[in-house]
Design a protein around this motif. Sequence first.
Motif, short mmCIF file in Angstrom:
data_model
loop_
_atom_site.label_atom_id
_atom_site.label_comp_id
_atom_site.label_asym_id
_atom_site.label_seq_id
_atom_site.Cartn_x
_atom_site.Cartn_y
_atom_site.Cartn_z
N UNK A 24 -42.84 107.32 50.69
CA UNK A 24 -43.53 108.52 51.15
C UNK A 24 -44.68 108.11 52.06
N UNK A 45 -33.38 106.93 48.05
CA UNK A 45 -34.73 106.57 47.67
C UNK A 45 -35.48 106.11 48.91
N UNK A 79 -48.90 99.51 49.43
CA UNK A 79 -47.72 99.78 48.60
C UNK A 79 -47.50 101.29 48.66
N UNK A 80 -46.46 101.74 49.36
CA UNK A 80 -46.28 103.18 49.49
C UNK A 80 -45.66 103.76 48.22
N UNK A 81 -45.89 105.03 48.04
CA UNK A 81 -45.32 105.72 46.89
C UNK A 81 -43.82 105.93 47.12
N UNK A 82 -43.06 105.86 46.04
CA UNK A 82 -41.63 106.15 46.15
C UNK A 82 -41.42 107.64 46.33
N UNK A 83 -40.33 107.99 46.95
CA UNK A 83 -39.96 109.40 47.00
C UNK A 83 -38.45 109.52 47.10
N UNK A 84 -37.97 110.69 46.81
CA UNK A 84 -36.54 110.94 46.82
C UNK A 84 -36.25 111.90 47.96
N UNK A 91 -47.88 109.76 54.78
CA UNK A 91 -48.60 110.92 55.33
C UNK A 91 -48.97 110.60 56.77
N UNK A 124 -37.02 100.55 53.52
CA UNK A 124 -36.34 101.81 53.20
C UNK A 124 -36.81 102.85 54.20
#
Lengths: 269, 283
Positions: A156, A153, A138-143, A158, A92
């Motif tokens: 996230x 979707x 495992x990256x965090x999901x973000x919108x 850094x 994604x």
Amino acid sequence: MEKSVTKRHQNLWKVPQVNSGQQLECRIGTLELTIAHGVGEWMLFSRSIAEEEADAQVRFDLGEGVPEAVQERFVQVGESGRVILAPLLADRPIVVRPRQPVFLLSGQTTTLYLSTPIWLQILVGDPAVLLKELPVIVPSDTWFGPSTREGELCYAGRTQARHDPAELPDRPHRAITPLTIHNKASTPLPLEKVSLPVPMLALYADQDGRLWTQKLTLTRHEQGDLASIQIESSKTDGDSSLTRLAEPRIDSERSGMTRAFNLLFGDGS
Amino acid sequence: MIQELLANLQAGSLLAILRAAILVAAGLLVASLAGRLTRRVLRQRLSAQTTQLLRRIVFYGVLALFIASAMRELGFSLAVIMGAAGVLTVALGFASQTTASNLISGLFLIGERSFEIGDIIRVGDTTGEVLSIDALSVKLRTFDNLFVRIPNETLIKSEVTTLTRFPIRRLDLKLGVAYKEDINQVREVLMAVADANTLCLDEPVPLFIFSGFGDSALDIQFSVWARRENFLALRNGITAEIKSAFDEAGIEIPFPHRSLYAGEVTQPFPVRIVEPAPPEQKS
């Protein structure tokens, strides 16, 4: 539009053979992975560790026996102990936020080096078949979108958003995307967050084993809220020492290349 | 002479009945085939709901044509039937008000498209997956695997929540912390928990609302976002994580408590410490 991700599955690292009755402990950046070869089956145990504890070197330890903890088992009848760990990019887009806000002043051009975590395909046997695909972190999901109804979707991420490639740390679990931004508008451009279309990019490795993607060029035009994004055919100018490791997951379409600016840079623009 | 005529007539009418029966049977066959064909052709391109609707229109349309032909074969005049149907409708309308109301509501429901087959909706206390939207009712499958039929009229009149309309959902957590706690610290701990949870979306950012001074606690609302598929997993995960993060940071989640105050003029409550009573001897 998804297609076969890797045309030719390549080992970036020297992965030893895992014969029946042996187990291989791999440490790739933040990923601790144990691949064990039993009788007619493969066993897998994986764990992500904190990024601060990650090693700059990739390590492989071959041992005997079966690990105590096994998360998954895969049945495959065959004698071959060949293991391929093929890196590829995320499935994604990744929304990258610099740790501190960065502004690009009017009329300026800059190149930022943004790193994104990679995914790993584990292939075994001869001919190689896919065992599993997993992320090294495992990256965090973000919108990412103008509202909670419309958008996409993403993952996230850094980043330090460095300007100087010499400052980049060696991290085997991250791929670096050079992003050149031209701000042709009269107002400063806040780079609060940038959505990197990594599924449309190919993955390369340089001679030092560092992972790169194609170079991206973003131009914010003088008028309107549109920005054009361009995917260059290679990573850097005249760098021929790169090996192409993985094809893009999605074919980039020309129509998708000009997006509303706020879709690439968040609401802040 | 008369008997011959009667026999002829009977033979003729028998033949007509036979023809009509064949027409109806053929109609059923053709309509069912046409319906299936419609579904097969459209299934890939349209949503389940539209496909089902079109399939029904095709099925009943074809069947109606064949039945009309069969009636004609029997010697009925279509105009007369229509006239009779008009009178009949008024009578039936009064007799079956509920059915008619459901029927009309069904048309509006389909036209409004507030939910489709496969969506998860909540009507009153019932939450479930929409199995079909029919002329008279909507059929749901609840999460405990029960089949629920809800009349269309009820759906038109009441509030219906579609849970699967948008791709992301917000989870609102109501928390209470003790009065002695530092709100900023609580906020930091909660944000750190949300940041560490990979199911919790980074954007839209988690919302921290100090909602007031409660009876026994400072009331806080903490709202986090998740993909709708991960909603339940987030709800189960984050509450446990908040509890352990609060325990680790020494933040107290108070239970309701009451202070007894004996008044200014009275003496403090006399408190006397006594030895614990010896356990009762069993006789």
